[in-house]
Write a protein that holds these residues in place. Structure first.
Motif, PDB file in Angstrom:
ATOM      1  N   ILE A  39      75.185  45.990  36.165  1.00 57.26           N
ATOM      2  CA  ILE A  39      76.257  45.246  35.490  1.00 57.26           C
ATOM      3  C   ILE A  39      76.555  45.929  34.157  1.00 57.26           C
ATOM      4  CG2 ILE A  39      77.011  43.031  34.586  1.00 57.26           C
ATOM      5  CD1 ILE A  39      76.527  42.938  37.533  1.00 57.26           C
ATOM      6  N   ASP A  40      77.799  46.374  33.979  1.00 55.73           N
ATOM      7  CA  ASP A  40      78.136  47.026  32.714  1.00 55.73           C
ATOM      8  C   ASP A  40      78.340  45.973  31.635  1.00 55.73           C
ATOM      9  OD1 ASP A  40      81.093  46.275  32.586  1.00 55.73           O
ATOM     10  OD2 ASP A  40      80.991  47.278  34.528  1.00 55.73           O
ATOM     11  N   ASP A  97      77.368  41.362  43.965  1.00 55.01           N
ATOM     12  CA  ASP A  97      78.625  42.002  44.358  1.00 55.01           C
ATOM     13  C   ASP A  97      78.602  43.496  44.061  1.00 55.01           C
ATOM     14  OD1 ASP A  97      79.720  39.668  45.297  1.00 55.01           O
ATOM     15  OD2 ASP A  97      80.800  39.196  43.451  1.00 55.01           O
ATOM     16  N   GLU A  98      78.033  43.855  42.903  1.00 50.38           N
ATOM     17  CA  GLU A  98      77.976  45.268  42.515  1.00 50.38           C
ATOM     18  C   GLU A  98      77.069  46.055  43.463  1.00 50.38           C
ATOM     19  OE1 GLU A  98      79.641  47.025  40.185  1.00 50.38           O
ATOM     20  OE2 GLU A  98      80.838  45.216  39.948  1.00 50.38           O
ATOM     21  N   VAL A  99      75.942  45.449  43.842  1.00 51.95           N
ATOM     22  CA  VAL A  99      75.023  46.116  44.785  1.00 51.95           C
ATOM     23  C   VAL A  99      75.716  46.309  46.128  1.00 51.95           C
ATOM     24  CG1 VAL A  99      72.874  45.864  46.096  1.00 51.95           C
ATOM     25  CG2 VAL A  99      72.929  45.270  43.669  1.00 51.95           C
ATOM     26  N   LYS A 159      78.321  49.084  45.791  1.00 52.78           N
ATOM     27  CA  LYS A 159      77.658  50.373  45.624  1.00 52.78           C
ATOM     28  C   LYS A 159      77.178  50.924  46.964  1.00 52.78           C
ATOM     29  CE  LYS A 159      73.326  52.272  43.782  1.00 52.78           C
ATOM     30  NZ  LYS A 159      72.115  51.960  43.003  1.00 52.78           N
ATOM     31  N   TYR A 160      76.513  50.089  47.756  1.00 51.06           N
ATOM     32  CA  TYR A 160      75.955  50.568  49.020  1.00 51.06           C
ATOM     33  C   TYR A 160      76.986  50.615  50.137  1.00 51.06           C
ATOM     34  CZ  TYR A 160      71.175  51.247  47.557  1.00 51.06           C
ATOM     35  OH  TYR A 160      70.056  51.750  46.961  1.00 51.06           O
ATOM     36  N   LYS A 161      78.019  49.777  50.062  1.00 47.53           N
ATOM     37  CA  LYS A 161      79.081  49.848  51.070  1.00 47.53           C
ATOM     38  C   LYS A 161      79.757  51.212  51.014  1.00 47.53           C
ATOM     39  CE  LYS A 161      81.332  47.750  54.354  1.00 47.53           C
ATOM     40  NZ  LYS A 161      80.637  47.356  55.592  1.00 47.53           N
ATOM     41  N   ASP A 162      79.894  51.751  49.811  1.00 56.55           N
ATOM     42  CA  ASP A 162      80.498  53.072  49.640  1.00 56.55           C
ATOM     43  C   ASP A 162      79.533  54.200  49.998  1.00 56.55           C
ATOM     44  OD1 ASP A 162      82.818  51.899  48.761  1.00 56.55           O
ATOM     45  OD2 ASP A 162      82.331  52.070  46.628  1.00 56.55           O
ATOM     46  N   ARG A 163      78.270  53.875  50.221  1.00 58.41           N
ATOM     47  CA  ARG A 163      77.263  54.904  50.496  1.00 58.41           C
ATOM     48  C   ARG A 163      76.789  54.912  51.951  1.00 58.41           C
ATOM     49  NH1 ARG A 163      72.379  55.056  46.472  1.00 58.41           N
ATOM     50  NH2 ARG A 163      72.074  56.985  47.635  1.00 58.41           N
TER      51      ARG A 163
END
Length: 413
Positions: A21-22, A129-131, A134-138
């Motif tokens: 989380i930024d 949501d961020e996790v 991140k992994y959906k794109d990987r």
């Protein structure tokens, strides 16, 4: 500062440490929670400024109301009468802005505790949501993690950020054995949201896993000089990899194998001694099938392009090599080339052979399926092997094999 205020600011310090989380996002969440508190108390937040210091978590809330003549205020949340305003600042006149600071403690302990819980909930939701993103794109990428917990049907793996990855038993190589604390390599296979929680499935049996290992071990593949055209696998048993070079000076097979097998040995070890056949891709279908059946040496081949079938003829001592242990070699060769491959001993005429399914009245269907599973789909392909070889390759009993052979031999007598 009240204890309630301290609790909320301490919570902010915790949120700053949340992985994935930024800081601007956390500030936005904090501001929205505070504005929600303000709306509940004052009915609106349109005339309120919320200022959060991103470095130390200090919070300032400033409320602006318009000074009205006494008796003319219609909305106390937006306006303040002159007499009340003069209690704070005697210089104020009608039409001026009355600005006051709202302290956190003025909201009350109960409201602050509720806000803290809301903050925790919202930030956790954001992190999930961020996790997921991140992994959906990987998906398809290589990941390295540490085995955290081992269950009967799956293994829980933690990545470097502590995110949970699941390695199901079905995505493990049969010979895989891990214990807690072991480092593990796999590819991201599937990412879903289950009950608002990201579920990240990783795999060691997917063809992508083998491809990523080749990219690590073979610089020419990573640099794009050699392309992997297709990978087919029977995890832990055998794999076939078709490669092509865009540079005539580079031997794609030699580059993948390496000097004395130096490059491929590391991959084989990672895959628990899975046999890997690296094949030079070609658009010549006959040559491609011949290479795909390696290590068997083919005498001749007849291709039916329309039906995508290939009749392959070999010397008797090459038949077992073409079929492979458990039928893996011929099955993978078929998957790699896209052709249904039938194997025949040299000098056997196709017309004289009989499809194994023709014996459905005399041989049980499950036995025929077992024979076909190991590449024996015709009478002569069965008769070309000894009783011992048939027993070894299939899960059939000696008595069953003898009866099968008797039935098949009778067909040619």
């Amino acid at each position: 500062m009240s204890s309630s205020n301290i609790n909320l600011i301490d919570s902010f310090q915790e949120f700053k440490e949340f992985k994935n989380i930024d800081r601007p996002t956390v500030i936005t969440v904090l501001e929205e929670v505070f504005r929600s508190m303000i709306r509940k108390r004052f009915g609106t937040d349109e005339n309120v400024d919320v200022i959060v210091n991103p470095d130390n978590g200090d919070l300032e809330i400033w409320r602006t109301r318009t000074v009205m003549e006494d008796g003319f205020s219609e909305d106390d949340d937006l306006e303040i009468e002159l007499a009340e305003a003069h209690q704070y600042d005697a210089d104020l006149e009608v039409g001026d802005d009355f600005i006051e600071q709202i302290t956190l403690e003025s909201f009350g302990r109960r409201a602050i505790l509720a806000a803290r819980q809301t903050l925790v909930s919202k930030v956790l939701e954001l992190e999930k949501d961020e996790v997921f993103k991140k992994y959906k794109d990987r998906e398809g990428e290589l990941v390295i993690g540490e085995v955290y917990q081992i269950w009967k049907k799956e293994i829980l793996v933690l990545d470097e950020d502590g995110n949970e990855l699941i390695l199901p038993k079905t995505e493990q190589i049969p010979a895989d054995y891990f214990k807690k604390g072991d480092s593990i390599r796999a590819v991201v296979f599937k990412v879903d949201m289950m009950n608002a929680n990201p579920k990240i499935i990783i795999s060691r049996t997917a063809p992508d896993f083998l491809q990523r290992l080749f990219e690590l071990e073979v610089p020419e593949i990573f640099d794009g000089l050699i392309t992997i055209k297709k990978i087919v696998r029977e995890p832990g048993e055998r794999a076939k990899v078709a490669v092509e070079s865009y540079d005539d000076r580079i031997d794609p097979v030699g580059a993948c194998v390496g000097m004395k097998g130096s490059r491929i040995h590391g991959i084989v070890r990672e895959l628990r001694n899975e046999n890997i056949d690296v094949i030079n891709f070609t658009t010549n279908h006959s040559l491609y099938i011949t290479r795909a059946l390696s290590p068997a040496r083919i005498t001749s081949i007849k291709i039916d392009e329309e039906n995508k079938t290939a009749a392959v003829y070999l010397k008797p001592d090459q038949v077992s090599l073409a079929i492979g242990r458990g039928g893996h070699n011929i099955k993978l060769a078929g998957k790699l080339t896209g052709y249904e491959i039938d194997v025949y001993r040299e000098n056997d005429e196709v017309e004289e052979d009989v499809d194994i399914e023709e014996f459905g009245d005399e041989i049980d269907g499950w036995i025929i399926d077992e024979l076909k599973r190991v590449g024996l789909d015709s009478a002569k392909s069965v008769l070309s092997l000894t009783h011992e070889e048939l027993v070894r390759r299939t899960d059939l009993e000696e008595d069953t094999i003898q009866e099968i052979v008797r039935i098949l031999q009778a067909e040619f007598e």
